[in-house]
Design a protein around this motif. Structure first.
Motif, PDB file in Angstrom:
ATOM      1  N   LYS A  14      47.371  68.866  84.674  1.00  0.00           N
ATOM      2  CA  LYS A  14      47.156  69.310  85.361  1.00  0.00           C
ATOM      3  C   LYS A  14      48.907  69.994  85.564  1.00  0.00           C
ATOM      4  N   LEU A  15      49.661  68.918  85.863  1.00  0.00           N
ATOM      5  CA  LEU A  15      51.061  69.946  85.634  1.00  0.00           C
ATOM      6  C   LEU A  15      51.809  70.176  84.616  1.00  0.00           C
ATOM      7  N   THR A  16      51.324  70.324  83.442  1.00  0.00           N
ATOM      8  CA  THR A  16      51.645  71.157  82.041  1.00  0.00           C
ATOM      9  C   THR A  16      50.821  72.439  81.480  1.00  0.00           C
ATOM     10  N   ASP A  17      49.727  72.828  82.004  1.00  0.00           N
ATOM     11  CA  ASP A  17      49.459  74.029  81.890  1.00  0.00           C
ATOM     12  C   ASP A  17      49.352  75.139  82.076  1.00  0.00           C
ATOM     13  N   ASN A  18      50.449  75.472  82.829  1.00  0.00           N
ATOM     14  CA  ASN A  18      51.052  76.755  82.830  1.00  0.00           C
ATOM     15  C   ASN A  18      52.672  76.763  83.296  1.00  0.00           C
ATOM     16  N   PRO A  19      53.374  76.319  82.109  1.00  0.00           N
ATOM     17  CA  PRO A  19      54.805  75.841  82.666  1.00  0.00           C
ATOM     18  C   PRO A  19      55.003  77.113  82.678  1.00  0.00           C
ATOM     19  N   THR A  20      56.307  76.634  83.142  1.00  0.00           N
ATOM     20  CA  THR A  20      57.227  77.468  83.394  1.00  0.00           C
ATOM     21  C   THR A  20      59.226  76.553  83.222  1.00  0.00           C
ATOM     22  N   VAL A  21      59.145  75.346  83.325  1.00  0.00           N
ATOM     23  CA  VAL A  21      60.597  74.696  82.973  1.00  0.00           C
ATOM     24  C   VAL A  21      60.631  73.727  81.139  1.00  0.00           C
ATOM     25  N   THR A  22      61.160  73.171  80.769  1.00  0.00           N
ATOM     26  CA  THR A  22      61.428  72.308  80.343  1.00  0.00           C
ATOM     27  C   THR A  22      61.950  71.438  80.792  1.00  0.00           C
ATOM     28  N   CYS A  23      61.594  70.088  79.950  1.00  0.00           N
ATOM     29  CA  CYS A  23      62.552  68.745  80.166  1.00  0.00           C
ATOM     30  C   CYS A  23      63.954  68.966  80.071  1.00  0.00           C
ATOM     31  N   SER A  24      65.189  69.116  79.995  1.00  0.00           N
ATOM     32  CA  SER A  24      65.849  68.743  78.970  1.00  0.00           C
ATOM     33  C   SER A  24      66.034  67.602  78.431  1.00  0.00           C
ATOM     34  N   ILE A  25      65.714  66.661  79.436  1.00  0.00           N
ATOM     35  CA  ILE A  25      65.710  64.911  78.950  1.00  0.00           C
ATOM     36  C   ILE A  25      64.211  65.041  77.668  1.00  0.00           C
ATOM     37  N   CYS A  26      63.227  65.161  77.866  1.00  0.00           N
ATOM     38  CA  CYS A  26      62.287  64.929  77.182  1.00  0.00           C
ATOM     39  C   CYS A  26      61.215  65.604  76.287  1.00  0.00           C
ATOM     40  N   LEU A  27      61.899  67.004  76.429  1.00  0.00           N
ATOM     41  CA  LEU A  27      61.397  68.288  76.076  1.00  0.00           C
ATOM     42  C   LEU A  27      60.257  68.964  76.503  1.00  0.00           C
ATOM     43  N   VAL A  28      59.205  68.287  77.151  1.00  0.00           N
ATOM     44  CA  VAL A  28      58.396  68.317  77.557  1.00  0.00           C
ATOM     45  C   VAL A  28      58.177  69.678  78.424  1.00  0.00           C
ATOM     46  N   ASN A  29      57.220  71.379  78.393  1.00  0.00           N
ATOM     47  CA  ASN A  29      57.086  71.908  79.376  1.00  0.00           C
ATOM     48  C   ASN A  29      56.466  71.261  80.464  1.00  0.00           C
ATOM     49  N   ALA A  30      56.398  72.239  81.806  1.00  0.00           N
ATOM     50  CA  ALA A  30      56.169  71.790  82.775  1.00  0.00           C
ATOM     51  C   ALA A  30      55.962  72.935  83.640  1.00  0.00           C
ATOM     52  N   ASN A  31      55.008  72.620  84.765  1.00  0.00           N
ATOM     53  CA  ASN A  31      54.363  73.783  85.593  1.00  0.00           C
ATOM     54  C   ASN A  31      56.099  74.020  86.420  1.00  0.00           C
ATOM     55  N   SER A  32      56.489  72.728  86.710  1.00  0.00           N
ATOM     56  CA  SER A  32      57.346  72.828  87.893  1.00  0.00           C
ATOM     57  C   SER A  32      58.429  72.191  87.893  1.00  0.00           C
ATOM     58  N   PRO A  33      59.655  72.220  88.167  1.00  0.00           N
ATOM     59  CA  PRO A  33      60.760  71.577  88.535  1.00  0.00           C
ATOM     60  C   PRO A  33      60.613  69.918  88.663  1.00  0.00           C
ATOM     61  N   ASP A  34      59.690  69.780  89.995  1.00  0.00           N
ATOM     62  CA  ASP A  34      59.637  68.807  90.469  1.00  0.00           C
ATOM     63  C   ASP A  34      58.446  67.830  89.022  1.00  0.00           C
ATOM     64  N   ASN A  35      57.880  68.863  88.339  1.00  0.00           N
ATOM     65  CA  ASN A  35      57.108  67.971  87.283  1.00  0.00           C
ATOM     66  C   ASN A  35      58.052  66.906  86.616  1.00  0.00           C
ATOM     67  N   VAL A  36      59.259  67.639  86.043  1.00  0.00           N
ATOM     68  CA  VAL A  36      60.366  66.525  85.160  1.00  0.00           C
ATOM     69  C   VAL A  36      61.551  65.904  85.829  1.00  0.00           C
ATOM     70  N   CYS A  37      62.843  65.295  85.049  1.00  0.00           N
ATOM     71  CA  CYS A  37      63.762  64.815  85.667  1.00  0.00           C
ATOM     72  C   CYS A  37      64.431  65.751  85.783  1.00  0.00           C
ATOM     73  N   SER A  38      64.798  66.514  84.799  1.00  0.00           N
ATOM     74  CA  SER A  38      65.839  67.370  84.092  1.00  0.00           C
ATOM     75  C   SER A  38      65.359  68.799  84.333  1.00  0.00           C
ATOM     76  N   PRO A  39      65.390  69.503  85.006  1.00  0.00           N
ATOM     77  CA  PRO A  39      64.543  70.669  84.456  1.00  0.00           C
ATOM     78  C   PRO A  39      65.388  71.691  84.058  1.00  0.00           C
ATOM     79  N   THR A  40      65.198  72.706  82.792  1.00  0.00           N
ATOM     80  CA  THR A  40      66.503  73.597  82.423  1.00  0.00           C
ATOM     81  C   THR A  40      65.539  74.331  82.037  1.00  0.00           C
ATOM     82  N   THR A  41      65.921  76.220  82.006  1.00  0.00           N
ATOM     83  CA  THR A  41      65.137  77.247  81.483  1.00  0.00           C
ATOM     84  C   THR A  41      63.737  77.037  80.639  1.00  0.00           C
TER      85      THR A  41
END
Length: 91
Positions: A31-58
């Motif tokens: 549910k946190l990854t079904d419409n991604p807007t950011v990528t985590c710069s640590i684990c490289l998973v795409n996420a819906n919100s910067p709040d869903n990852v440790c280190s959000p990037t474009t």
């Protein structure tokens, strides 16, 4: 640690994809990854919100969670249990 340190988790880690994944909460992570807007710069998973990852990037160059959800691989070093950390050092 300098200001460009990327392996530092900012925010509420217990609500991040890597933490939820380590606890086996696949449906919640989906549910946190079904419409991604950011990528985590640590684990490289795409996420819906910067709040869903440790280190959000474009968004870009990351992975869809569906490609990694069945992996037993730890996707973030900050969620390795102490017993796992000990094993990793021995390898």
């Amino acid at each position: 640690m300098g200001p460009k340190e990327t392996n530092v988790c900012a925010g509420d880690h217990e609500h991040h994809i890597c933490y939820l994944h380590s606890k086996g909460k696949v449906e919640e992570v989906e549910k946190l990854t079904d419409n991604p807007t950011v990528t985590c710069s640590i684990c490289l998973v795409n996420a819906n919100s910067p709040d869903n990852v440790c280190s959000p990037t474009t968004l870009g160059g990351g992975f869809l969670y569906s490609h990694m959800q069945y992996s037993k691989k730890i996707i973030c070093e900050s969620v390795i249990p102490e017993t796992e950390a000990g094993k990793k050092k021995e390898e």
